[in-house]
Design an enzyme around this catalytic site. Structure first.
Site, PDB file in Angstrom:
ATOM      1  N   GLU A 154      -4.275  -7.636   4.354  1.00 40.24           N
ATOM      2  CA  GLU A 154      -3.483  -6.513   4.858  1.00 40.24           C
ATOM      3  C   GLU A 154      -2.655  -6.984   6.064  1.00 40.24           C
ATOM      4  O   GLU A 154      -3.146  -7.720   6.922  1.00 40.24           O
ATOM      5  CB  GLU A 154      -4.413  -5.375   5.291  1.00 40.24           C
ATOM      6  CG  GLU A 154      -3.675  -4.149   5.784  1.00 40.24           C
ATOM      7  CD  GLU A 154      -4.626  -2.996   6.114  1.00 40.24           C
ATOM      8  OE1 GLU A 154      -5.846  -3.235   6.243  1.00 40.24           O
ATOM      9  OE2 GLU A 154      -4.150  -1.853   6.244  1.00 40.24           O
ATOM     10  N   TYR A 214      -2.848  11.334   7.345  1.00 40.19           N
ATOM     11  CA  TYR A 214      -3.120  10.044   7.980  1.00 40.19           C
ATOM     12  C   TYR A 214      -2.589   8.906   7.098  1.00 40.19           C
ATOM     13  O   TYR A 214      -2.747   8.920   5.888  1.00 40.19           O
ATOM     14  CB  TYR A 214      -4.619   9.875   8.197  1.00 40.19           C
ATOM     15  CG  TYR A 214      -4.966   8.584   8.882  1.00 40.19           C
ATOM     16  CD1 TYR A 214      -4.737   8.435  10.242  1.00 40.19           C
ATOM     17  CD2 TYR A 214      -5.492   7.519   8.172  1.00 40.19           C
ATOM     18  CE1 TYR A 214      -5.027   7.244  10.884  1.00 40.19           C
ATOM     19  CE2 TYR A 214      -5.789   6.318   8.808  1.00 40.19           C
ATOM     20  CZ  TYR A 214      -5.558   6.194  10.161  1.00 40.19           C
ATOM     21  OH  TYR A 214      -5.840   5.018  10.784  1.00 40.19           O
ATOM     22  N   GLU A 238     -14.234  -1.958   5.310  1.00 40.66           N
ATOM     23  CA  GLU A 238     -13.631  -2.117   6.639  1.00 40.66           C
ATOM     24  C   GLU A 238     -14.527  -1.573   7.740  1.00 40.66           C
ATOM     25  O   GLU A 238     -14.395  -1.994   8.884  1.00 40.66           O
ATOM     26  CB  GLU A 238     -12.219  -1.509   6.707  1.00 40.66           C
ATOM     27  CG  GLU A 238     -12.166  -0.004   6.584  1.00 40.66           C
ATOM     28  CD  GLU A 238     -10.737   0.549   6.669  1.00 40.66           C
ATOM     29  OE1 GLU A 238      -9.863   0.040   5.971  1.00 40.66           O
ATOM     30  OE2 GLU A 238     -10.528   1.489   7.448  1.00 40.66           O
ATOM     31  N   HIS A 295      -9.418   6.561   2.289  1.00 38.50           N
ATOM     32  CA  HIS A 295      -9.982   6.824   3.617  1.00 38.50           C
ATOM     33  C   HIS A 295     -11.294   7.600   3.590  1.00 38.50           C
ATOM     34  O   HIS A 295     -11.495   8.528   4.384  1.00 38.50           O
ATOM     35  CB  HIS A 295      -8.959   7.546   4.496  1.00 38.50           C
ATOM     36  CG  HIS A 295      -7.831   6.661   4.928  1.00 38.50           C
ATOM     37  ND1 HIS A 295      -8.001   5.547   5.691  1.00 38.50           N
ATOM     38  CD2 HIS A 295      -6.509   6.725   4.672  1.00 38.50           C
ATOM     39  CE1 HIS A 295      -6.846   4.954   5.915  1.00 38.50           C
ATOM     40  NE2 HIS A 295      -5.920   5.643   5.284  1.00 38.50           N
ATOM     41  N   GLU A 300      -8.988   1.988  -2.420  1.00 42.74           N
ATOM     42  CA  GLU A 300      -9.825   1.598  -1.275  1.00 42.74           C
ATOM     43  C   GLU A 300     -10.601   2.780  -0.699  1.00 42.74           C
ATOM     44  O   GLU A 300     -10.074   3.894  -0.633  1.00 42.74           O
ATOM     45  CB  GLU A 300      -8.871   1.037  -0.210  1.00 42.74           C
ATOM     46  CG  GLU A 300      -9.512   0.722   1.112  1.00 42.74           C
ATOM     47  CD  GLU A 300      -8.464   0.292   2.140  1.00 42.74           C
ATOM     48  OE1 GLU A 300      -7.335  -0.058   1.742  1.00 42.74           O
ATOM     49  OE2 GLU A 300      -8.783   0.343   3.330  1.00 42.74           O
ATOM     50  N   TRP A 313     -14.228  11.169   6.820  1.00 43.91           N
ATOM     51  CA  TRP A 313     -13.137  10.307   7.265  1.00 43.91           C
ATOM     52  C   TRP A 313     -13.276   9.019   6.559  1.00 43.91           C
ATOM     53  O   TRP A 313     -14.329   8.466   6.568  1.00 43.91           O
ATOM     54  CB  TRP A 313     -13.358  10.154   8.695  1.00 43.91           C
ATOM     55  CG  TRP A 313     -12.410   9.483   9.567  1.00 43.91           C
ATOM     56  CD1 TRP A 313     -12.728   9.071  10.813  1.00 43.91           C
ATOM     57  CD2 TRP A 313     -11.046   9.166   9.378  1.00 43.91           C
ATOM     58  NE1 TRP A 313     -11.624   8.526  11.385  1.00 43.91           N
ATOM     59  CE2 TRP A 313     -10.593   8.572  10.516  1.00 43.91           C
ATOM     60  CE3 TRP A 313     -10.144   9.316   8.312  1.00 43.91           C
ATOM     61  CZ2 TRP A 313      -9.292   8.111  10.687  1.00 43.91           C
ATOM     62  CZ3 TRP A 313      -8.853   8.880   8.460  1.00 43.91           C
ATOM     63  CH2 TRP A 313      -8.443   8.276   9.648  1.00 43.91           C
ATOM     64  N   ASP A 358      -5.241   3.793  -0.306  1.00 40.86           N
ATOM     65  CA  ASP A 358      -6.421   3.977   0.541  1.00 40.86           C
ATOM     66  C   ASP A 358      -6.796   5.449   0.542  1.00 40.86           C
ATOM     67  O   ASP A 358      -5.984   6.301   0.933  1.00 40.86           O
ATOM     68  CB  ASP A 358      -6.071   3.511   1.970  1.00 40.86           C
ATOM     69  CG  ASP A 358      -7.289   3.352   2.860  1.00 40.86           C
ATOM     70  OD1 ASP A 358      -8.349   3.889   2.517  1.00 40.86           O
ATOM     71  OD2 ASP A 358      -7.162   2.684   3.914  1.00 40.86           O
ATOM     72  N   ARG A 384       0.869  -1.176   0.000  1.00 42.47           N
ATOM     73  CA  ARG A 384       0.000   0.000   0.000  1.00 42.47           C
ATOM     74  C   ARG A 384       0.903   1.222   0.000  1.00 42.47           C
ATOM     75  O   ARG A 384       1.902   1.260   0.733  1.00 42.47           O
ATOM     76  CB  ARG A 384      -0.882   0.000   1.249  1.00 42.47           C
ATOM     77  CG  ARG A 384      -1.916   1.100   1.223  1.00 42.47           C
ATOM     78  CD  ARG A 384      -2.737   1.119   2.496  1.00 42.47           C
ATOM     79  NE  ARG A 384      -2.163   1.996   3.491  1.00 42.47           N
ATOM     80  CZ  ARG A 384      -2.846   2.486   4.533  1.00 42.47           C
ATOM     81  NH1 ARG A 384      -4.124   2.164   4.707  1.00 42.47           N
ATOM     82  NH2 ARG A 384      -2.266   3.266   5.406  1.00 42.47           N
ATOM     83  N   ARG A 426     -13.432  -5.715   2.218  1.00 45.98           N
ATOM     84  CA  ARG A 426     -12.452  -5.307   3.233  1.00 45.98           C
ATOM     85  C   ARG A 426     -12.812  -5.730   4.651  1.00 45.98           C
ATOM     86  O   ARG A 426     -12.045  -5.489   5.581  1.00 45.98           O
ATOM     87  CB  ARG A 426     -12.295  -3.774   3.194  1.00 45.98           C
ATOM     88  CG  ARG A 426     -11.614  -3.276   1.955  1.00 45.98           C
ATOM     89  CD  ARG A 426     -10.126  -3.579   1.976  1.00 45.98           C
ATOM     90  NE  ARG A 426      -9.427  -2.715   2.908  1.00 45.98           N
ATOM     91  CZ  ARG A 426      -8.431  -3.123   3.698  1.00 45.98           C
ATOM     92  NH1 ARG A 426      -8.028  -4.379   3.705  1.00 45.98           N
ATOM     93  NH2 ARG A 426      -7.835  -2.262   4.497  1.00 45.98           N
TER      94      ARG A 426
HETATM   95  C1  CS2 Z   1      -6.896   1.785   7.402  1.00 48.09           C
HETATM   96  C2  CS2 Z   1      -6.928   1.599   8.899  1.00 48.09           C
HETATM   97  O1  CS2 Z   1      -5.713  -0.228   7.298  1.00 48.09           O
HETATM   98  C3  CS2 Z   1      -6.485   0.512   6.707  1.00 48.09           C
HETATM   99  O2  CS2 Z   1      -6.925   0.272   5.605  1.00 48.09           O
HETATM  100  O3  CS2 Z   1      -8.041   2.278   6.824  1.00 48.09           O
HETATM  101  O4  CS2 Z   1      -5.696   2.064   9.358  1.00 48.09           O
HETATM  102  C4  CS2 Z   1      -8.022   2.336   9.637  1.00 48.09           C
HETATM  103  O5  CS2 Z   1      -7.863   3.700   9.533  1.00 48.09           O
HETATM  104  C5  CS2 Z   1      -8.044   1.934  11.074  1.00 48.09           C
HETATM  105  O6  CS2 Z   1      -8.119   0.573  11.176  1.00 48.09           O
HETATM  106  C6  CS2 Z   1      -9.182   2.587  11.805  1.00 48.09           C
HETATM  107  O7  CS2 Z   1      -9.381   1.983  13.009  1.00 48.09           O
HETATM  108 MG    MG Z   2      -8.489   1.380   4.948  1.00 52.32          MG
END
Ligand code: CS2
Ligand code: MG
Length: 414
Positions: free
Chosen positions: A350, A157, A273, A223, A247, A414, A221, A145, A294
């Protein structure tokens, strides 16, 4: 079951673990960690689930799942589903231990040599990113990634604060700043600028392909930060760089917008996720709007539920891409690996290594070698819980950051 304990520990970050014990002393573990909301799920389990488990048949996994899901009346949601996941995972662990088999044998047996894992390469700028990619390749990663800083923003982030950060693994495989939560009484605030991001991201992938060639699978990602039309543009702009996936391009509540994204780009899409049930995926599967699922075992209601989601996905040629940041505990990761080694439609896993302190508590049997993760061949999940090591790390409040627009300080997605 004769006992059910909710265990909270914080070896660098918080984890919630359920430990079930049968009358003959067999113990099973489940992960119920919800990053930044750990005590809510600990309370849901302790107050509302544990009392229902004492005296139940540990073999009745499906019935227990239905009892906790249908019986709660208030279905779905991250807290409820993480609690159910922990019970379900612990029961599978117990069943496999009683059978004397690694859990994947109960899920159909081995389908592959190992689970292809992707690591997190990142840098504040392109030279730092390249260092991080090289360090990961040296460690054996075969998929990465890619996240970077964005010109004009102080921090982003998903990007390690410094190539020499003392946090985590150190060196250029450093963990990113929030890892992914930061210990503090309130969330940190970061600035965000979507236009700067959309300009910068394609340049990063162009540079990476020029330096590292066409073979390496690259992931990215977003996000949940884009509107549908911005996401469509990003997918299109990244097409020349042949991503493995893009993602979480848009916020997860309104999945219908992925129709618009899909109309415009052939970049493969991954989402889920923060989903918690099979219902979140229904339209996405049936209209084939995504390519990878995810959901982790921990947030989708356990092995029983994620298995069902993946079987449903397989009808539409959609594969697994299970969430595996450090906020999925070693118990949750082990569960994903047993499922991943067995299911026909495994895609990628991941893998963001846990700290040494975390591994001292959970003692996972899984191993990473030559880019693949393997769950181990001992009975059950292959995790433990060292009470003494765990008690040395009491719960500490920690939060993910929030984003405000650089332009005017508005709170952003977010
Ligand atoms: C992220 C995570 O791993 C990922 O794909 O999106 O770091 C995510 O931000 C955290 O798991 C949030 O708890
Ligand atoms: Mg993610």
């Amino acid at each position: 079951m004769v006992s059910a304990e909710v265990l909270v520990t914080s070896p660098g970050r918080n984890f919630v673990t359920l430990r079930l014990r049968t009358e003959d002393g067999v113990v099973g573990f489940g992960d119920a960690t919800v990053n930044g909301r750990e005590l809510a799920v600990a309370s849901y389990l302790g107050d509302h689930v544990v009392p229902l488990l004492i005296g139940r048949d540990a073999h009745a996994i499906e019935d227990t799942w239905q009892y906790l899901y249908r019986g709660a009346y208030w279905r779905r949601g991250p807290i409820t589903m993480a609690a159910i996941a922990a019970v379900d995972t612990a029961l599978w662990d117990i069943k496999a231990k009683l059978a004397g088999l690694p859990l994947y044998q109960l899920l159909g047996g081995r389908s592959r040599r190992g689970c292809l894992a992707y690591g997190h390469a990142s840098g504040r700028d392109i030279p730092e990113l390249f260092d991080s990619i090289r360090a990961h390749l040296d460690q054996g990663y075969r998929a990465l990634r890619i996240q970077t800083g964005i010109p004009g923003l102080d921090s982003v982030y998903g990007v390690a604060a410094s190539a020499n950060s003392a946090v985590g693994n150190g060196g250029s495989t450093a963990r990113y700043d929030h890892e992914p939560a930061r210990r503090s009484p309130a969330p940190a605030e970061e600035e965000w600028d979507t236009r700067a991001y959309l300009r910068h991201a394609p340049r990063v992938f162009e540079a990476v392909r020029n330096e590292f060639g066409p073979e390496l699978p690259l992931l990215h990602d977003a996000h949940h930060r884009l509107t549908p039309i911005q996401a469509a543009r990003l997918g299109k702009d990244l097409e020349p760089y042949d991503l493995f996936w893009l993602e979480d391009v848009t916020p997860a509540e309104n999945t219908a917008v992925l129709r618009r994204v899909r109309e415009h780009t052939t970049t493969p899409l991954a989402i889920g996720e923060v989903f918690n049930t099979i219902w979140d995926y229904r339209a996405l599967f049936e209209e084939q709007l995504i390519d990878y699922v995810r959901s982790p075992v921990t947030h989708a209601g356990g092995i029983t539920a994620l298995r069902r989601i993946l079987d449903y996905a397989s009808v539409y040629q959609i594969k697994s891409g299970v969430h595996g940041p450090t906020d999925i505990s070693p118990v949750g990761l082990a569960a994903a690996l047993h499922l991943g080694i067995a299911v026909a439609n495994f895609g990628i896993q991941e893998y963001m290594k846990h700290s040494a302190a975390t591994d001292q508590v959970f003692r996972p049997a899984y191993r990473f070698s030559e880019g693949l993760l393997n769950p181990g061949d001992g009975p059950g999940l292959g995790v433990d819980y060292d009470d003494e090591a765990a008690t040395a790390h009491p719960y500490t409040p920690a939060y993910l950051p929030v984003n405000r627009l650089k332009l005017d300080g508005s709170l952003h997605d977010w």
